[in-house]
Design a protein around this motif. Structure first.
Motif, PDB file in Angstrom:
ATOM      1  N   THR A  35     -46.937 -70.439 -44.287  1.00 54.54           N
ATOM      2  CA  THR A  35     -47.111 -71.938 -44.621  1.00 54.54           C
ATOM      3  C   THR A  35     -48.642 -72.328 -44.327  1.00 54.54           C
ATOM      4  O   THR A  35     -49.141 -71.915 -43.983  1.00 54.54           O
ATOM      5  CB  THR A  35     -45.817 -73.013 -43.788  1.00 54.54           C
ATOM      6  OG1 THR A  35     -47.280 -73.241 -42.757  1.00 54.54           O
ATOM      7  CG2 THR A  35     -44.827 -73.110 -44.220  1.00 54.54           C
ATOM      8  N   SER A  36     -49.404 -73.465 -45.491  1.00 53.89           N
ATOM      9  CA  SER A  36     -50.683 -74.315 -45.496  1.00 53.89           C
ATOM     10  C   SER A  36     -49.964 -75.042 -45.992  1.00 53.89           C
ATOM     11  O   SER A  36     -49.448 -75.640 -47.054  1.00 53.89           O
ATOM     12  CB  SER A  36     -51.010 -72.825 -46.535  1.00 53.89           C
ATOM     13  OG  SER A  36     -52.357 -73.393 -46.553  1.00 53.89           O
ATOM     14  N   THR A  37     -50.909 -76.250 -45.188  1.00 55.38           N
ATOM     15  CA  THR A  37     -51.142 -77.725 -46.021  1.00 55.38           C
ATOM     16  C   THR A  37     -52.452 -77.583 -46.939  1.00 55.38           C
ATOM     17  O   THR A  37     -52.512 -78.944 -47.235  1.00 55.38           O
ATOM     18  CB  THR A  37     -51.463 -78.734 -44.935  1.00 55.38           C
ATOM     19  OG1 THR A  37     -51.985 -78.642 -43.425  1.00 55.38           O
ATOM     20  CG2 THR A  37     -49.467 -78.665 -44.405  1.00 55.38           C
ATOM     21  N   SER A  38     -53.124 -77.236 -46.946  1.00 59.16           N
ATOM     22  CA  SER A  38     -54.235 -76.927 -46.913  1.00 59.16           C
ATOM     23  C   SER A  38     -54.878 -75.517 -48.853  1.00 59.16           C
ATOM     24  O   SER A  38     -54.099 -75.134 -48.327  1.00 59.16           O
ATOM     25  CB  SER A  38     -55.834 -77.374 -47.079  1.00 59.16           C
ATOM     26  OG  SER A  38     -56.260 -75.899 -46.030  1.00 59.16           O
ATOM     27  N   GLY A  39     -55.376 -76.385 -49.382  1.00 59.18           N
ATOM     28  CA  GLY A  39     -55.250 -75.233 -50.567  1.00 59.18           C
ATOM     29  C   GLY A  39     -56.421 -74.377 -50.073  1.00 59.18           C
ATOM     30  O   GLY A  39     -56.530 -72.735 -50.508  1.00 59.18           O
ATOM     31  N   GLU A  40     -56.800 -74.379 -49.590  1.00 59.98           N
ATOM     32  CA  GLU A  40     -58.100 -73.890 -49.284  1.00 59.98           C
ATOM     33  C   GLU A  40     -57.730 -71.901 -47.514  1.00 59.98           C
ATOM     34  O   GLU A  40     -58.210 -71.084 -47.966  1.00 59.98           O
ATOM     35  CB  GLU A  40     -59.627 -74.452 -48.720  1.00 59.98           C
ATOM     36  CG  GLU A  40     -60.183 -75.194 -48.784  1.00 59.98           C
ATOM     37  CD  GLU A  40     -60.593 -75.894 -49.006  1.00 59.98           C
ATOM     38  OE1 GLU A  40     -58.740 -76.956 -49.184  1.00 59.98           O
ATOM     39  OE2 GLU A  40     -60.452 -76.964 -49.733  1.00 59.98           O
ATOM     40  N   LYS A  41     -56.853 -72.860 -47.048  1.00 55.36           N
ATOM     41  CA  LYS A  41     -56.080 -71.729 -46.177  1.00 55.36           C
ATOM     42  C   LYS A  41     -54.777 -71.050 -47.098  1.00 55.36           C
ATOM     43  O   LYS A  41     -54.902 -70.024 -46.934  1.00 55.36           O
ATOM     44  CB  LYS A  41     -55.483 -72.922 -44.961  1.00 55.36           C
ATOM     45  CG  LYS A  41     -55.056 -71.798 -43.979  1.00 55.36           C
ATOM     46  CD  LYS A  41     -53.926 -72.985 -42.710  1.00 55.36           C
ATOM     47  CE  LYS A  41     -53.629 -71.706 -42.301  1.00 55.36           C
ATOM     48  NZ  LYS A  41     -52.635 -72.592 -41.957  1.00 55.36           N
ATOM     49  N   ALA A  42     -55.009 -71.910 -47.664  1.00 58.60           N
ATOM     50  CA  ALA A  42     -53.547 -70.994 -48.832  1.00 58.60           C
ATOM     51  C   ALA A  42     -54.553 -69.806 -49.670  1.00 58.60           C
ATOM     52  O   ALA A  42     -54.204 -68.604 -49.163  1.00 58.60           O
ATOM     53  CB  ALA A  42     -52.901 -71.739 -50.117  1.00 58.60           C
ATOM     54  N   LEU A  43     -55.962 -69.865 -49.824  1.00 60.72           N
ATOM     55  CA  LEU A  43     -56.399 -68.834 -50.752  1.00 60.72           C
ATOM     56  C   LEU A  43     -57.329 -68.125 -49.650  1.00 60.72           C
ATOM     57  O   LEU A  43     -56.748 -66.547 -49.535  1.00 60.72           O
ATOM     58  CB  LEU A  43     -57.707 -69.196 -51.379  1.00 60.72           C
ATOM     59  CG  LEU A  43     -57.807 -70.436 -52.556  1.00 60.72           C
ATOM     60  CD1 LEU A  43     -58.788 -71.518 -52.887  1.00 60.72           C
ATOM     61  CD2 LEU A  43     -57.259 -69.164 -53.723  1.00 60.72           C
ATOM     62  N   GLN A  44     -57.235 -67.832 -48.485  1.00 57.86           N
ATOM     63  CA  GLN A  44     -57.594 -66.897 -47.500  1.00 57.86           C
ATOM     64  C   GLN A  44     -56.089 -66.155 -47.236  1.00 57.86           C
ATOM     65  O   GLN A  44     -56.362 -65.091 -47.046  1.00 57.86           O
ATOM     66  CB  GLN A  44     -57.996 -67.757 -46.143  1.00 57.86           C
ATOM     67  CG  GLN A  44     -59.175 -68.149 -46.413  1.00 57.86           C
ATOM     68  CD  GLN A  44     -59.562 -69.513 -45.063  1.00 57.86           C
ATOM     69  OE1 GLN A  44     -58.192 -69.421 -43.791  1.00 57.86           O
ATOM     70  NE2 GLN A  44     -60.555 -70.175 -45.393  1.00 57.86           N
ATOM     71  N   ILE A  45     -55.354 -66.799 -47.514  1.00 53.77           N
ATOM     72  CA  ILE A  45     -53.523 -66.427 -46.811  1.00 53.77           C
ATOM     73  C   ILE A  45     -53.748 -65.179 -47.845  1.00 53.77           C
ATOM     74  O   ILE A  45     -53.377 -64.376 -47.534  1.00 53.77           O
ATOM     75  CB  ILE A  45     -52.702 -67.045 -46.722  1.00 53.77           C
ATOM     76  CG1 ILE A  45     -52.946 -68.106 -45.623  1.00 53.77           C
ATOM     77  CG2 ILE A  45     -51.443 -66.029 -46.112  1.00 53.77           C
ATOM     78  CD1 ILE A  45     -51.851 -69.007 -45.021  1.00 53.77           C
ATOM     79  N   ALA A  46     -53.688 -65.786 -49.002  1.00 53.96           N
ATOM     80  CA  ALA A  46     -53.562 -64.695 -49.883  1.00 53.96           C
ATOM     81  C   ALA A  46     -54.101 -63.585 -50.689  1.00 53.96           C
ATOM     82  O   ALA A  46     -53.793 -62.723 -50.630  1.00 53.96           O
ATOM     83  CB  ALA A  46     -53.250 -65.673 -51.592  1.00 53.96           C
ATOM     84  N   ILE A  47     -55.498 -63.428 -49.485  1.00 50.93           N
ATOM     85  CA  ILE A  47     -56.480 -63.099 -50.171  1.00 50.93           C
ATOM     86  C   ILE A  47     -56.264 -61.270 -49.009  1.00 50.93           C
ATOM     87  O   ILE A  47     -57.533 -60.552 -48.221  1.00 50.93           O
ATOM     88  CB  ILE A  47     -57.541 -62.937 -50.699  1.00 50.93           C
ATOM     89  CG1 ILE A  47     -58.464 -63.421 -49.903  1.00 50.93           C
ATOM     90  CG2 ILE A  47     -57.725 -63.303 -52.292  1.00 50.93           C
ATOM     91  CD1 ILE A  47     -60.066 -63.822 -49.644  1.00 50.93           C
ATOM     92  N   SER A  48     -55.384 -62.176 -47.507  1.00 51.02           N
ATOM     93  CA  SER A  48     -55.203 -61.637 -46.181  1.00 51.02           C
ATOM     94  C   SER A  48     -54.749 -59.826 -46.309  1.00 51.02           C
ATOM     95  O   SER A  48     -54.454 -59.675 -47.753  1.00 51.02           O
ATOM     96  CB  SER A  48     -55.249 -62.011 -45.543  1.00 51.02           C
ATOM     97  OG  SER A  48     -53.403 -62.232 -45.379  1.00 51.02           O
ATOM     98  N   ASP A  49     -55.237 -59.455 -45.187  1.00 54.29           N
ATOM     99  CA  ASP A  49     -54.753 -58.113 -45.358  1.00 54.29           C
ATOM    100  C   ASP A  49     -53.120 -57.849 -44.784  1.00 54.29           C
ATOM    101  O   ASP A  49     -52.265 -56.719 -45.268  1.00 54.29           O
ATOM    102  CB  ASP A  49     -54.646 -57.132 -44.148  1.00 54.29           C
ATOM    103  CG  ASP A  49     -56.496 -57.132 -43.852  1.00 54.29           C
ATOM    104  OD1 ASP A  49     -57.028 -57.364 -44.963  1.00 54.29           O
ATOM    105  OD2 ASP A  49     -57.424 -56.544 -42.901  1.00 54.29           O
TER     106      ASP A  49
END
Ligand SMILES: Nc1nc2c(ncn2[C@@H]2O[C@H](COP(=O)(O)OP(=O)(O)OP(=O)(O)O)[C@@H](O)[C@H]2O)c(=O)[nH]1
Length: 305
Positions: A35-49
Protein backbone atom coordinates in the motif's frame (compact mmCIF):
# COMPACT_ATOMS: atom_id res chain seq x y z
CA UNK A 1 7.90 -17.82 3.10
CA UNK A 2 8.98 -18.53 -0.46
CA UNK A 3 5.35 -18.91 -1.57
CA UNK A 4 4.74 -15.43 -0.17
CA UNK A 5 7.63 -14.05 -2.20
CA UNK A 6 6.32 -15.49 -5.45
CA UNK A 7 2.69 -14.58 -4.71
CA UNK A 8 1.11 -12.08 -7.06
CA UNK A 9 1.42 -8.58 -5.65
CA UNK A 10 -1.15 -5.80 -5.88
CA UNK A 11 -0.20 -2.24 -4.95
CA UNK A 12 -3.03 -0.06 -3.64
CA UNK A 13 -2.44 3.68 -3.89
CA UNK A 14 -4.89 5.97 -2.12
CA UNK A 15 -4.43 8.95 0.16
CA UNK A 16 -7.37 7.75 2.30
CA UNK A 17 -6.26 4.92 4.63
CA UNK A 18 -9.87 3.77 5.02
CA UNK A 19 -10.13 3.10 1.25
CA UNK A 20 -6.87 1.19 1.34
CA UNK A 21 -8.12 -0.88 4.27
CA UNK A 22 -11.30 -1.89 2.48
CA UNK A 23 -9.54 -2.99 -0.69
CA UNK A 24 -6.65 -4.63 1.17
CA UNK A 25 -9.08 -6.72 3.23
CA UNK A 26 -10.76 -7.99 0.09
CA UNK A 27 -7.55 -8.66 -1.83
CA UNK A 28 -5.25 -10.05 0.84
CA UNK A 29 -6.65 -13.61 0.99
CA UNK A 30 -5.67 -14.06 -2.64
CA UNK A 31 -2.83 -11.59 -3.23
CA UNK A 32 0.13 -10.09 -1.49
CA UNK A 33 -0.88 -6.48 -0.90
CA UNK A 34 1.36 -3.43 -0.75
CA UNK A 35 0.00 0.00 0.00
CA UNK A 36 0.94 3.62 -0.47
CA UNK A 37 -0.79 6.84 0.52
CA UNK A 38 1.29 8.94 -1.88
CA UNK A 39 2.10 8.93 -5.59
CA UNK A 40 5.81 9.41 -4.97
CA UNK A 41 6.07 6.32 -2.80
CA UNK A 42 3.99 4.34 -5.28
CA UNK A 43 6.46 5.17 -8.06
CA UNK A 44 9.34 3.99 -5.89
CA UNK A 45 7.61 0.68 -5.15
CA UNK A 46 6.72 0.21 -8.83
CA UNK A 47 10.36 0.37 -9.96
CA UNK A 48 11.84 -1.47 -6.96
CA UNK A 49 13.39 -4.95 -7.13
CA UNK A 50 10.09 -6.31 -5.85
CA UNK A 51 7.54 -4.57 -8.07
CA UNK A 52 3.78 -5.17 -8.03
CA UNK A 53 1.92 -7.13 -10.73
CA UNK A 54 -0.95 -4.65 -10.75
CA UNK A 55 -1.57 -1.16 -9.36
CA UNK A 56 -4.92 0.08 -8.08
CA UNK A 57 -4.60 3.83 -8.30
CA UNK A 58 -6.70 6.63 -6.84
CA UNK A 59 -6.88 9.81 -8.91
CA UNK A 60 -7.43 12.60 -6.39
CA UNK A 61 -4.40 12.76 -4.14
CA UNK A 62 -2.52 15.76 -2.75
CA UNK A 63 0.86 16.64 -4.30
CA UNK A 64 0.99 14.12 -7.16
CA UNK A 65 -2.37 13.02 -8.54
CA UNK A 66 -3.10 9.58 -10.00
CA UNK A 67 -2.93 10.78 -13.62
CA UNK A 68 0.60 12.03 -13.09
CA UNK A 69 1.57 8.81 -11.30
CA UNK A 70 0.21 6.81 -14.25
CA UNK A 71 2.01 9.01 -16.77
CA UNK A 72 5.34 8.50 -14.99
CA UNK A 73 4.75 4.75 -14.60
CA UNK A 74 4.17 4.40 -18.34
CA UNK A 75 7.30 6.40 -19.17
CA UNK A 76 9.66 4.21 -17.18
CA UNK A 77 10.76 0.96 -18.86
CA UNK A 78 10.76 -0.73 -15.44
CA UNK A 79 7.09 -0.04 -14.76
CA UNK A 80 5.51 0.54 -18.16
CA UNK A 81 4.16 -3.01 -18.40
CA UNK A 82 2.58 -3.01 -14.96
CA UNK A 83 -1.18 -2.73 -15.43
CA UNK A 84 -2.79 0.27 -13.76
CA UNK A 85 -6.45 0.28 -12.75
CA UNK A 86 -7.86 3.60 -11.65
CA UNK A 87 -10.31 3.47 -8.75
CA UNK A 88 -11.77 6.91 -8.36
CA UNK A 89 -14.63 9.16 -7.42
CA UNK A 90 -14.06 11.16 -10.61
CA UNK A 91 -16.78 9.64 -12.71
CA UNK A 92 -17.21 11.79 -15.82
CA UNK A 93 -16.54 10.19 -19.21
CA UNK A 94 -13.78 12.79 -19.79
CA UNK A 95 -12.00 11.65 -16.63
CA UNK A 96 -12.34 8.02 -17.64
CA UNK A 97 -11.08 8.71 -21.16
CA UNK A 98 -8.12 10.62 -19.77
CA UNK A 99 -7.19 7.73 -17.46
CA UNK A 100 -7.40 5.18 -20.26
CA UNK A 101 -5.48 7.41 -22.68
CA UNK A 102 -2.68 7.61 -20.13
CA UNK A 103 -2.31 3.86 -20.46
CA UNK A 104 -4.46 2.50 -17.63
CA UNK A 105 -6.06 -0.86 -18.44
CA UNK A 106 -9.26 -0.11 -16.57
CA UNK A 107 -11.19 2.64 -14.81
CA UNK A 108 -13.48 1.84 -11.90
CA UNK A 109 -15.64 4.52 -10.33
CA UNK A 110 -16.58 4.81 -6.66
CA UNK A 111 -18.72 3.64 -5.03
CA UNK A 112 -17.53 0.35 -6.41
CA UNK A 113 -18.86 -3.15 -6.17
CA UNK A 114 -16.20 -5.27 -4.47
CA UNK A 115 -16.86 -8.56 -6.33
CA UNK A 116 -16.61 -6.68 -9.65
CA UNK A 117 -13.32 -5.08 -8.58
CA UNK A 118 -12.01 -8.51 -7.57
CA UNK A 119 -13.06 -10.05 -10.89
CA UNK A 120 -11.44 -7.25 -12.90
CA UNK A 121 -8.23 -7.48 -10.88
CA UNK A 122 -8.15 -11.22 -11.49
CA UNK A 123 -8.65 -10.78 -15.25
CA UNK A 124 -5.99 -8.09 -15.59
CA UNK A 125 -3.48 -10.11 -13.62
CA UNK A 126 -4.13 -13.19 -15.78
CA UNK A 127 -3.48 -11.06 -18.87
CA UNK A 128 -0.35 -9.54 -17.34
CA UNK A 129 1.06 -13.02 -16.57
CA UNK A 130 0.41 -14.12 -20.16
CA UNK A 131 2.07 -10.97 -21.50
CA UNK A 132 5.07 -11.52 -19.23
CA UNK A 133 5.40 -15.07 -20.54
CA UNK A 134 5.11 -13.97 -24.16
CA UNK A 135 7.65 -11.24 -23.63
CA UNK A 136 10.02 -13.74 -22.06
CA UNK A 137 9.66 -16.07 -25.03
CA UNK A 138 10.21 -13.28 -27.53
CA UNK A 139 13.33 -12.09 -25.75
CA UNK A 140 14.97 -15.39 -24.81
CA UNK A 141 17.39 -17.31 -27.00
CA UNK A 142 15.96 -20.79 -27.51
CA UNK A 143 19.26 -22.66 -27.33
CA UNK A 144 21.05 -21.01 -24.43
CA UNK A 145 18.02 -19.67 -22.55
CA UNK A 146 19.70 -16.34 -21.93
CA UNK A 147 18.32 -13.09 -23.47
CA UNK A 148 18.61 -12.76 -27.23
CA UNK A 149 19.76 -10.06 -29.64
CA UNK A 150 16.33 -8.46 -29.77
CA UNK A 151 16.33 -7.96 -26.01
CA UNK A 152 19.88 -6.63 -26.18
CA UNK A 153 18.95 -4.04 -28.82
CA UNK A 154 16.01 -2.85 -26.76
CA UNK A 155 17.90 -2.70 -23.49
CA UNK A 156 20.95 -0.99 -24.96
CA UNK A 157 18.74 1.78 -26.31
CA UNK A 158 17.14 2.28 -22.88
CA UNK A 159 20.43 2.11 -20.95
CA UNK A 160 22.07 4.45 -23.43
CA UNK A 161 19.37 7.07 -22.91
CA UNK A 162 19.56 6.63 -19.14
CA UNK A 163 23.34 7.02 -19.13
CA UNK A 164 23.06 10.10 -21.34
CA UNK A 165 20.47 11.66 -19.02
CA UNK A 166 22.61 10.99 -15.95
CA UNK A 167 26.00 11.61 -17.63
CA UNK A 168 27.19 8.22 -16.42
CA UNK A 169 29.41 5.80 -18.31
CA UNK A 170 28.22 2.70 -20.08
CA UNK A 171 30.20 -0.20 -21.54
CA UNK A 172 29.52 -2.93 -24.06
CA UNK A 173 31.44 -6.21 -24.14
CA UNK A 174 31.42 -8.21 -27.37
CA UNK A 175 32.56 -11.80 -26.87
CA UNK A 176 33.34 -14.56 -29.34
CA UNK A 177 34.30 -18.17 -28.69
CA UNK A 178 37.71 -18.90 -30.18
CA UNK A 179 38.11 -21.44 -32.99
CA UNK A 180 34.51 -22.51 -32.64
CA UNK A 181 34.29 -23.66 -36.23
CA UNK A 182 37.05 -26.16 -35.48
CA UNK A 183 35.15 -27.25 -32.36
CA UNK A 184 31.98 -27.87 -34.38
CA UNK A 185 33.81 -29.54 -37.24
CA UNK A 186 35.60 -31.97 -34.95
CA UNK A 187 33.21 -32.62 -32.07
CA UNK A 188 29.94 -32.19 -33.96
CA UNK A 189 27.08 -29.75 -33.80
CA UNK A 190 25.45 -31.29 -30.71
CA UNK A 191 28.62 -30.88 -28.68
CA UNK A 192 28.83 -27.37 -30.13
CA UNK A 193 25.36 -26.59 -28.83
CA UNK A 194 26.28 -27.95 -25.38
CA UNK A 195 29.35 -25.74 -25.40
CA UNK A 196 27.26 -22.67 -26.27
CA UNK A 197 24.86 -23.47 -23.42
CA UNK A 198 27.67 -23.91 -20.90
CA UNK A 199 29.37 -20.72 -22.08
CA UNK A 200 26.14 -18.74 -21.80
CA UNK A 201 25.56 -19.99 -18.24
CA UNK A 202 29.13 -19.17 -17.22
CA UNK A 203 28.84 -15.65 -18.63
CA UNK A 204 25.50 -15.04 -16.92
CA UNK A 205 26.97 -16.28 -13.61
CA UNK A 206 29.93 -13.94 -13.91
CA UNK A 207 27.75 -10.82 -13.82
CA UNK A 208 28.12 -8.82 -10.65
CA UNK A 209 25.41 -6.21 -10.39
CA UNK A 210 21.65 -6.48 -11.05
CA UNK A 211 21.86 -3.98 -13.94
CA UNK A 212 24.63 -5.93 -15.71
CA UNK A 213 23.24 -7.90 -18.63
CA UNK A 214 24.40 -10.59 -21.05
CA UNK A 215 22.75 -11.86 -24.22
CA UNK A 216 23.49 -14.21 -27.09
CA UNK A 217 24.37 -11.88 -29.93
CA UNK A 218 24.16 -14.59 -32.57
CA UNK A 219 26.07 -17.75 -33.50
CA UNK A 220 29.01 -18.11 -31.10
CA UNK A 221 28.97 -14.42 -30.14
CA UNK A 222 27.74 -13.00 -26.85
CA UNK A 223 27.29 -9.41 -25.73
CA UNK A 224 27.11 -7.70 -22.35
CA UNK A 225 25.87 -4.27 -21.27
CA UNK A 226 27.55 -2.85 -18.20
CA UNK A 227 25.84 0.36 -17.06
CA UNK A 228 27.74 2.82 -14.89
CA UNK A 229 31.03 1.10 -15.63
CA UNK A 230 34.21 3.00 -16.42
CA UNK A 231 36.56 1.41 -18.91
CA UNK A 232 38.64 -0.12 -16.07
CA UNK A 233 35.59 -1.64 -14.40
CA UNK A 234 34.32 -3.00 -17.71
CA UNK A 235 37.70 -4.54 -18.49
CA UNK A 236 37.75 -6.19 -15.05
CA UNK A 237 34.34 -7.73 -15.71
CA UNK A 238 35.39 -8.78 -19.21
CA UNK A 239 38.43 -10.50 -17.74
CA UNK A 240 36.21 -12.27 -15.21
CA UNK A 241 33.96 -13.49 -18.04
CA UNK A 242 36.90 -14.64 -20.13
CA UNK A 243 38.31 -16.52 -17.12
CA UNK A 244 34.90 -18.06 -16.36
CA UNK A 245 34.77 -19.65 -19.81
CA UNK A 246 38.33 -20.92 -19.53
CA UNK A 247 37.50 -22.33 -16.08
CA UNK A 248 34.77 -24.48 -17.64
CA UNK A 249 37.66 -26.57 -18.98
CA UNK A 250 35.68 -27.75 -22.00
CA UNK A 251 38.28 -29.73 -23.96
CA UNK A 252 39.13 -28.28 -27.39
CA UNK A 253 42.15 -30.10 -28.72
CA UNK A 254 41.73 -28.50 -32.16
CA UNK A 255 41.83 -24.93 -30.84
CA UNK A 256 44.49 -22.64 -32.25
CA UNK A 257 45.12 -21.12 -28.79
CA UNK A 258 44.56 -23.53 -25.91
CA UNK A 259 43.58 -27.08 -25.01
CA UNK A 260 40.18 -25.87 -23.76
CA UNK A 261 37.44 -23.60 -25.10
CA UNK A 262 38.37 -19.92 -24.71
CA UNK A 263 36.83 -16.54 -25.29
CA UNK A 264 38.01 -13.29 -26.87
CA UNK A 265 36.45 -10.07 -25.63
CA UNK A 266 36.24 -6.57 -27.09
CA UNK A 267 35.33 -3.81 -24.66
CA UNK A 268 34.06 -0.33 -25.49
CA UNK A 269 33.19 2.25 -22.84
CA UNK A 270 31.86 5.78 -23.12
CA UNK A 271 29.77 8.49 -21.51
CA UNK A 272 26.97 8.88 -24.08
CA UNK A 273 26.52 12.25 -25.73
CA UNK A 274 24.15 13.55 -28.38
CA UNK A 275 26.81 13.14 -31.08
CA UNK A 276 27.27 9.43 -30.40
CA UNK A 277 24.98 6.45 -30.93
CA UNK A 278 24.70 3.02 -29.34
CA UNK A 279 25.64 1.54 -32.73
CA UNK A 280 29.00 3.32 -32.53
CA UNK A 281 29.59 1.73 -29.14
CA UNK A 282 28.92 -1.73 -30.59
CA UNK A 283 31.12 -0.93 -33.57
CA UNK A 284 33.96 0.11 -31.25
CA UNK A 285 33.55 -3.09 -29.21
CA UNK A 286 33.62 -5.05 -32.47
CA UNK A 287 36.89 -3.39 -33.48
CA UNK A 288 38.35 -4.21 -30.05
CA UNK A 289 37.20 -7.83 -30.46
CA UNK A 290 38.88 -7.98 -33.86
CA UNK A 291 42.10 -6.75 -32.23
CA UNK A 292 41.79 -9.39 -29.50
CA UNK A 293 41.50 -12.07 -32.19
CA UNK A 294 44.46 -10.61 -34.11
CA UNK A 295 46.57 -10.43 -30.95
CA UNK A 296 46.22 -14.19 -30.39
CA UNK A 297 42.68 -14.76 -28.96
CA UNK A 298 41.74 -15.75 -25.37
CA UNK A 299 42.16 -12.15 -24.21
CA UNK A 300 40.44 -8.85 -23.51
CA UNK A 301 41.09 -5.73 -25.59
CA UNK A 302 39.52 -2.40 -24.78
CA UNK A 303 38.91 0.80 -26.73
CA UNK A 304 37.46 4.11 -25.60
CA UNK A 305 34.51 5.06 -27.82
N1 LIG B 1 26.77 -25.83 -32.67
C1 LIG B 1 26.48 -24.60 -33.05
N2 LIG B 1 27.36 -23.92 -33.80
C2 LIG B 1 27.07 -22.67 -34.19
C3 LIG B 1 25.86 -22.07 -33.85
N3 LIG B 1 25.88 -20.80 -34.37
C4 LIG B 1 27.05 -20.64 -35.02
N4 LIG B 1 27.78 -21.78 -34.92
C5 LIG B 1 29.09 -22.07 -35.52
O1 LIG B 1 30.08 -21.19 -35.02
C6 LIG B 1 31.18 -21.23 -35.94
C7 LIG B 1 31.77 -19.85 -36.07
O2 LIG B 1 32.94 -19.92 -36.80
P1 LIG B 1 33.82 -18.69 -37.25
O3 LIG B 1 32.95 -17.46 -37.35
O4 LIG B 1 34.59 -19.09 -38.42
O5 LIG B 1 34.75 -18.37 -36.04
P2 LIG B 1 35.78 -19.27 -35.22
O6 LIG B 1 36.00 -20.61 -35.78
O7 LIG B 1 35.28 -19.25 -33.79
O8 LIG B 1 37.10 -18.46 -35.33
P3 LIG B 1 37.60 -17.22 -34.47
O9 LIG B 1 36.36 -16.50 -33.99
O10 LIG B 1 38.38 -16.39 -35.43
O11 LIG B 1 38.41 -17.75 -33.35
C8 LIG B 1 30.65 -21.78 -37.24
O12 LIG B 1 31.17 -23.08 -37.43
C9 LIG B 1 29.13 -21.86 -37.01
O13 LIG B 1 28.53 -22.95 -37.67
C10 LIG B 1 24.92 -22.82 -33.07
O14 LIG B 1 23.84 -22.37 -32.71
N5 LIG B 1 25.29 -24.07 -32.71
Amino acid sequence: MSSLITKTTVLIVDDEPINIKLLAQALSPRYRVKTSTSGEKALQIAISDDPPDLILLDVLMPEMDGYEVCRQLKQDARSKNTPVVFITGKNSSEDEARGLELGAVDYITKPFNLPIVMARVKNHIALKKKNDLLEQLVFIDGLTEIPNRRRFDELLEAEWLRARRNSTPIAVLLMDIDSFKLFNDNYGHTEGDDCLRATAAALANALRRPADFVARYGGEEFVAIVPEATEDAAVALAEKMRAAVEALQVPHEYSEVASVVTLSVGVAATVPSLERTPEQLIQTADEALYKAKQAGRNRVVSTQC
